[in-house]
Design a protein around this motif. Structure first.
Motif, PDB file in Angstrom:
ATOM      1  N   ASN A  10       1.323  86.963 -31.405  1.00 59.22           N
ATOM      2  CA  ASN A  10       0.532  85.926 -30.779  1.00 59.22           C
ATOM      3  C   ASN A  10      -0.796  85.718 -31.496  1.00 59.22           C
ATOM      4  OD1 ASN A  10       0.866  84.079 -28.832  1.00 59.22           O
ATOM      5  ND2 ASN A  10       0.840  85.540 -27.144  1.00 59.22           N
ATOM      6  N   GLU A 278      -6.510  77.750 -26.096  1.00 57.79           N
ATOM      7  CA  GLU A 278      -5.371  76.955 -26.567  1.00 57.79           C
ATOM      8  C   GLU A 278      -4.048  77.474 -26.013  1.00 57.79           C
ATOM      9  OE1 GLU A 278      -5.335  77.104 -30.762  1.00 57.79           O
ATOM     10  OE2 GLU A 278      -6.116  75.075 -30.917  1.00 57.79           O
ATOM     11  N   ARG A 281      -1.020  77.416 -21.658  1.00 57.03           N
ATOM     12  CA  ARG A 281       0.328  77.083 -21.224  1.00 57.03           C
ATOM     13  C   ARG A 281       1.197  78.327 -21.206  1.00 57.03           C
ATOM     14  NH1 ARG A 281       3.101  72.511 -23.068  1.00 57.03           N
ATOM     15  NH2 ARG A 281       5.305  72.522 -22.551  1.00 57.03           N
ATOM     16  N   GLU A 282       1.072  79.112 -22.289  1.00 60.33           N
ATOM     17  CA  GLU A 282       1.878  80.322 -22.356  1.00 60.33           C
ATOM     18  C   GLU A 282       1.468  81.332 -21.310  1.00 60.33           C
ATOM     19  OE1 GLU A 282       2.137  79.856 -26.811  1.00 60.33           O
ATOM     20  OE2 GLU A 282       2.015  81.975 -26.290  1.00 60.33           O
ATOM     21  N   ILE A 285       3.241  80.438 -18.323  1.00 55.68           N
ATOM     22  CA  ILE A 285       4.648  80.860 -18.357  1.00 55.68           C
ATOM     23  C   ILE A 285       4.747  82.344 -18.030  1.00 55.68           C
ATOM     24  CG2 ILE A 285       6.707  81.084 -19.792  1.00 55.68           C
ATOM     25  CD1 ILE A 285       5.554  78.859 -21.540  1.00 55.68           C
ATOM     26  N   LEU A 286       3.863  83.120 -18.691  1.00 48.09           N
ATOM     27  CA  LEU A 286       3.885  84.557 -18.451  1.00 48.09           C
ATOM     28  C   LEU A 286       3.644  84.851 -16.979  1.00 48.09           C
ATOM     29  CD1 LEU A 286       1.930  85.967 -21.523  1.00 48.09           C
ATOM     30  CD2 LEU A 286       4.388  85.943 -21.130  1.00 48.09           C
ATOM     31  N   LYS A 287       2.739  84.082 -16.381  1.00 49.67           N
ATOM     32  CA  LYS A 287       2.474  84.286 -14.961  1.00 49.67           C
ATOM     33  C   LYS A 287       3.713  83.965 -14.131  1.00 49.67           C
ATOM     34  CE  LYS A 287      -2.295  84.110 -13.705  1.00 49.67           C
ATOM     35  NZ  LYS A 287      -3.247  83.437 -12.832  1.00 49.67           N
ATOM     36  N   ALA A 288       4.400  82.877 -14.478  1.00 44.41           N
ATOM     37  CA  ALA A 288       5.610  82.509 -13.759  1.00 44.41           C
ATOM     38  C   ALA A 288       6.662  83.605 -13.886  1.00 44.41           C
ATOM     39  CB  ALA A 288       6.153  81.188 -14.285  1.00 44.41           C
ATOM     40  N   LEU A 289       6.726  84.212 -15.076  1.00 38.99           N
ATOM     41  CA  LEU A 289       7.711  85.271 -15.295  1.00 38.99           C
ATOM     42  C   LEU A 289       7.369  86.517 -14.489  1.00 38.99           C
ATOM     43  CD1 LEU A 289       8.371  85.132 -19.136  1.00 38.99           C
ATOM     44  CD2 LEU A 289       9.780  84.235 -17.297  1.00 38.99           C
ATOM     45  N   PHE A 291       4.120  88.232 -14.825  1.00 40.04           N
ATOM     46  CA  PHE A 291       3.014  89.036 -15.341  1.00 40.04           C
ATOM     47  C   PHE A 291       1.805  88.820 -14.450  1.00 40.04           C
ATOM     48  CE2 PHE A 291       5.758  88.919 -18.998  1.00 40.04           C
ATOM     49  CZ  PHE A 291       5.571  90.151 -19.576  1.00 40.04           C
ATOM     50  N   VAL A 373      -0.129  79.317 -11.355  1.00 43.65           N
ATOM     51  CA  VAL A 373       1.060  79.098 -12.173  1.00 43.65           C
ATOM     52  C   VAL A 373       1.390  77.617 -12.265  1.00 43.65           C
ATOM     53  CG1 VAL A 373       3.471  79.724 -12.447  1.00 43.65           C
ATOM     54  CG2 VAL A 373       1.897  81.298 -11.318  1.00 43.65           C
ATOM     55  N   LEU A 377       1.249  75.097 -15.620  1.00 48.46           N
ATOM     56  CA  LEU A 377       2.404  74.409 -16.183  1.00 48.46           C
ATOM     57  C   LEU A 377       2.192  72.910 -16.165  1.00 48.46           C
ATOM     58  CD1 LEU A 377       5.238  76.523 -14.577  1.00 48.46           C
ATOM     59  CD2 LEU A 377       4.533  76.506 -16.969  1.00 48.46           C
TER      60      LEU A 377
ATOM     61  N   ARG C  81       8.277  87.916  -7.973  1.00 48.09           N
ATOM     62  CA  ARG C  81       8.872  86.913  -8.867  1.00 48.09           C
ATOM     63  C   ARG C  81       9.611  87.577 -10.007  1.00 48.09           C
ATOM     64  NH1 ARG C  81       3.971  83.842  -8.685  1.00 48.09           N
ATOM     65  NH2 ARG C  81       3.343  84.750 -10.660  1.00 48.09           N
ATOM     66  N   LEU C 110       8.362  93.816 -18.173  1.00 47.47           N
ATOM     67  CA  LEU C 110       7.721  94.168 -16.902  1.00 47.47           C
ATOM     68  C   LEU C 110       8.461  95.287 -16.205  1.00 47.47           C
ATOM     69  CD1 LEU C 110       6.942  90.598 -15.668  1.00 47.47           C
ATOM     70  CD2 LEU C 110       5.271  92.379 -16.129  1.00 47.47           C
TER      71      LEU C 110
END
Lengths: 381, 387, 222
Positions: A10, A278, A281-282, A285-289, A291, A373, A377, C81, C110
């Motif tokens: 990253n 910048e 967005r990612e 996504i990580l939060k949605a997954l 994290f 989240v 997005l 989630r 995770l």
């Protein structure tokens, strides 16, 4: 794959950005390292073995005024005094256009090793020096720089004293704090000056460290209210006196360093925050997954730390490499004879880098944690 | 067709956050450059503002500075009576025989010491140095252990007010007047009678002689006569030339200033390139739209570069404003020639400001060049598609 | 498996309250492929977000497998989630610097699984969507349909009981869309899996086992 590879990938994804950011950290840390090194050289007299037992005695009016040679007997009689030698700064020039070059001192040849014991010198060279009244010793740095060999004739033109010295190189010493000086017989200067009966300073070796303060007091008292009052002080405070004479310049460099560090913090913080912003967005996504904020913060921190670390490596490491390879002494006409990036200075540079990475991670961490989240997005879709 | 100037200015204003880093780094470089160079300029000013074109200084041959020169009375007598030396009303040569002594003196802060130049002069010495004016009290009277200090010295050193006595060994020297050297090297000096200085400090020799040349005297041949006289062993130099040569101290400071400016400017350009790239990335679509509207690539590029120039200019201005307060501040450092403290002023000259501003604009331009080229080179369709 | 009672959601947009969902009650049994349809702003996405634990409700309960998602705090919600929901987005949202396989492996970071086990599971998921041969490719080296299949693999790699898909075919050509929908349909036949998909496209909706329409925050009968 693991977290570490993810972070590394990253960080370097926008190679240009990462490189520019690291580079701006590097430039600032390089500057900081340079300033700290210069400041140290201007303000800290090098530590020296044996210095604690040495006392410098100069004319109270100033170093530029001489002392009568007849004081020697009086000093020698003071309890606690082991050895006394005159030491006179000749202030001559070895070659024209040589900048500051190296200093020449006249002293009592027999006592050189007794008083300045840290000088390393082959015994046969020291004997040769003692035997010949025209002989001189030169530090290894100067000998190397000017390509001097034992047996060479060395002519020094007088700058302060109205005479020239025609000397013969008898030995090359090394291992002192300043392997550049030239030492010659004080008696040779006396002759050249027509037995003028003056010396520049006295250097006294005291028998034990406990006696130093008492000896200093005694020397000052002995010549009080005479026509040539003296100021005796430890070698260290003698050197600190020189530094104090530089006046506000040292303070000025200190202020400059802080200004540089401050602005560096400002600039780097904003660029690093920009880099991370910048990537919102990612982060979403990580939060949605799944994290959590703590993990996201760790990602950001790790990234800013890597950018800083690369900068520190380049800036501090590069500075160290540059100054150890380059002859700063030559480039600055001898004003900075050592210019050594000490571990403490390198440490300070790295410390600043760590602080920077922490500071610059804070604003993006705050905004990343506030980001929900869905908003994350949405804004980027 | 040019995009309106207002568009660019507006953009610079709106994007202030990402501009801040660039602005700050350019301002910093300009400020540091000005600060350091104004030190050097201050020292230079002393060198160029000291001395009189009509005065000739005589020193021992081979000596680097006046303070380390030693002259005998015989050498002085010969030099004084050379052809071409002006005479005073009584017909004696107009000359000052000087005795210079470096004296370690306490600073005003009471903690540290500095070397001060005590200059013993003949009575004519005052007349020969017109730029030195008495501002308070009176001139010293020979034989009465009196001295006159410069006002700047009084401001920096302990116990140099009128009426104070400076202890020298068993003797005392009383300050009876204050003088102003008007920015010359004499602002760092304390003056007394030459013979008295010799006595007070146990000197066997004088240091130098200052001679007034006759109007129309042939300076060159006079100097070469002094320099080549084997018996005399002295050298002659115009007073103004002597002070111009005293630049050893300013050299390292100028070096430091240039070095700092060079390294920091790399940093500034990098920072500005970086934020410009980030910003251009966000504006790609906007630039694409401008091009669809019919603006030519070259005009858009010029506009973007103009934004960079604006930022550089503003950063430069901020830097100048930040550095300006030090202008005229007086400070001191040890001169490498005489090992005495010289008092001087920070001098921010117009040349320095112009150089700094030129640099700032250049840095702003350089920083925006690559990103602007990239943004305008992208094909219109791709630019419109990009996020 | 999902049981929704009196669920409401109010947004504040520019200070004005917007009723996104109005008192919705709904049961979704296990194994269902539920399709949510409706015009923009009808609240279909909001409903899905609430069920998936991406947003918190203003009122009401939303029980998924006996857990009231509406009551969990931010951090427990994230945990929940990562274990229970798989996401598929319209814009794929793969991480550009990671390969297909690494993207699939991402959610497993995770868990406390060993690296070898993680890799194995990621490979299995990628195999399931038929992209084993593309494992080392970066997202930009894949077609849109392939990217979406990688995203589906990422959604199922943790073996969640609930998979939510927000316009999964919105950015795809007809052929790729069909592939993706067939894949989702096949997944819904696996024991215990529930799939919720939001779409505009009636053709896509035809793949679901039940279709619900929303309008102005309420369910409407067709």
């Amino acid at each position: 794959m693991n977290i570490a590879t993810f972070i590394i990938k990253n960080t370097w994804r926008n190679k240009r950005r990462a490189a520019l950011t690291s580079l701006s950290v590097a430039v600032s840390l390089f500057l900081l390292t340079t300033l700290l090194t210069a400041l140290r050289e201007l303000t800290v007299p090098p530590e020296d073995v044996g210095a604690s037992l040495r006392i410098a005695v100069r004319n109270k009016i100033s170093l530029a005024n001489t002392l009568p040679a007849k004081q020697r007997g009086n000093i020698q009689k003071i309890p606690g005094v082991a050895l006394v030698s005159p030491l006179t700064f000749f202030g001559g020039r070895f070659k024209e256009d040589d900048g500051i070059g190296f200093a020449q001192f006249g002293l009592d040849a027999d006592l050189l090793i007794g008083i300045f014991g840290e000088a390393n010198l082959p015994p046969e060279q020291f004997d040769a020096f003692k035997k010949d009244r025209r002989a001189c010793l030169v530090g290894r740095d100067s000998a190397t720089r000017h390509g001097m060999k034992i047996g060479d004739r060395i002519t020094v033109k007088g700058g302060i004293y109205p005479c020239d010295l025609d000397l013969i190189l008898a030995g090359i010493y090394y291992g002192t704090i300043d392997d550049r000086n030239l030492y010659f017989h004080h008696t040779f200067l006396d002759e050249a000056m027509g037995n003028w009966g003056q010396v520049g300073t006295w250097w006294v070796k005291v028998k034990s460290a406990e006696q130093v303060p008492e000896v200093i007091r005694a020397i000052n008292a002995t010549f009080a209210n005479t026509s040539a009052e003296v100021l005796a002080e430890t070698e260290r405070s003698f050197q600190l006196g020189f530094i104090s004479m530089l006046g506000n310049v040292t303070a000025f460099i200190g202020v400059l360093s802080s200004v540089v560090v401050f602005t560096l913090a400002l600039v780097t913080t904003s660029t690093m925050s920009l880099t991370i912003r910048e990537r919102f967005r990612e982060l979403a996504i990580l939060k949605a997954l799944g994290f959590k904020n703590g993990e996201i913060a760790a990602f950001i921190l790790a990234e800013s730390f890597m950018l800083s670390a690369a900068g520190a490596l380049l800036g501090v490491g590069g500075g160290w490499l540059l100054y150890s390879k380059m002859s700063v002494s030559q480039a600055t006409a001898g004003i900075f004879p050592f210019f050594e990036v000490t571990p403490q200075i390198a440490g300070a540079g790295c410390f600043v880098a760590v602080i920077l990475s922490l500071i610059s991670a804070v604003p993006p961490i705050i905004s990343a944690c506030q980001l929900t989240v869905v908003d994350g997005l949405k804004t980027l879709d | 067709m040019l995009p309106p100037l207002k568009y660019h200015l507006q953009t610079v204003r709106v994007r202030w956050r990402s501009t801040l880093a660039t602005l700050a780094s350019i301002a910093l470089v300009v400020m540091v450059y000005l600060l350091v160079q104004s030190l050097a300029a201050g020292l230079d000013a002393i060198a160029t503002q000291t001395g009189d074109m009509r005065n000739l200084m005589v020193l021992r041959r081979g000596s680097i500075a006046e303070s380390s020169s030693l002259l005998t009375i015989d050498q002085i007598r010969t030099a004084k009576h050379l052809q071409g030396i002006a005479k005073d009303k009584s017909g004696a040569p107009l000359a000052s025989v000087d005795t210079l002594v470096v004296v370690n003196h306490q600073r005003r802060d009471g903690k540290s010491m500095a070397n001060v130049l005590f200059r013993g002069i003949s009575q004519a010495g005052i007349e020969l140095r017109q730029q030195v004016q008495l501002v308070e009290g009176r001139w010293f009277a020979p034989g009465r252990r009196e001295a006159v200090a410069s006002t700047k010295l009084r401001d920096r050193m302990a116990g140099m007010e009128i009426g104070n006595e400076i202890k020298i060994g068993a003797d005392k020297l009383k300050i009876v007047g204050l003088m102003d050297g008007q920015g010359s090297a004499f602002d760092s000096e304390l003056w007394l009678d030459s013979e008295e200085a010799k006595g007070l400090f146990n000197r066997d020799f004088y240091s130098s002689v200052l001679l007034r040349l006759e109007d129309g005297a042939d300076q060159k041949s006079l100097i070469s006569r002094l320099d080549t006289d084997k018996r005399l062993q002295v050298r002659g130099i115009l007073e103004t030339d002597y002070y111009r040569e005293q630049t050893k101290t300013a050299g390292p400071i100028r070096f430091l200033g240039n070095f700092l400016a060079a390294v920091m400017s790399v940093g500034a350009v990098v920072a500005s390139t970086n934020s410009m790239y980030a910003f251009m990335g966000k504006r790609t679509r906007e630039i694409g739209t401008l091009r669809v509207l019919g603006f030519r690539r070259r005009t858009i590029l010029a506009g973007l570069l103009f934004e960079g120039v604006c930022i550089g200019f503003c950063g430069g201005l901020i830097g100048c404003v930040l550095a300006l307060p030090v202008h005229g501040l007086s400070t001191g450092t040890m001169a490498f020639e005489s090992f005495t403290e010289v008092v001087f002023h920070f001098q921010i000259t117009l040349t320095l400001v112009a150089r700094a501003m030129a640099f700032a604009v250049f840095a702003g331009l350089t920083g925006s060049l690559l990103p602007a080229l990239r943004a305008t080179r992208m094909p219109v369709v791709d630019a419109l598609k990009s996020a | 498996m999902v049981s929704i009672r009196d669920l409401s959601k109010v947004f504040y947009r520019g200070g004005q309250p917007v009723q996104a969902l109005d008192n919705i009650s709904l049961d979704i049994p296990s194994g269902e492929f539920l399709v949510l349809m409706g015009p923009s702003g009808s609240g279909k996405s909001t409903l899905m977000h609430l069920i998936a634990g991406m947003e918190r409700a203003t009122q009401g309960t939303c029980e998924v497998h006996g857990v009231d998602v509406a009551k969990l705090d931010e951090s427990s919600l994230a945990d929940w989630r990562s274990r229970n929901v798989g996401f598929v987005f319209q814009t794929f949202n793969l991480i550009p610097v990671l390969t297909a396989l690494e993207n699939v492996e991402m959610p497993l970071l995770l868990t406390k699984l060993s690296p070898a086990r993680r890799r194995e599971m990621a490979e299995a998921a990628l195999d399931l969507v038929g992209l084993s041969d593309r494992a080392a490719h970066l997202p930009k080296q894949l077609s849109g349909g392939q990217e979406q299949r990688v995203a589906i693999a990422r959604a199922i790699v943790t073996d969640p009981l609930l998979i939510v898909a927000d316009e999964p075919t919105g950015n795809l050509d007809a052929h790729s869309a069909q592939e993706v929908l067939e894949l989702l349909q096949a997944l819904s036949h696996e024991p215990g899996k529930t799939i919720i998909m939001v779409t505009h496209d009636p053709k896509a909706a035809a793949y679901g086992s039940r279709v619900l329409h929303l309008e102005k925050g309420s369910l409407v009968a067709c």
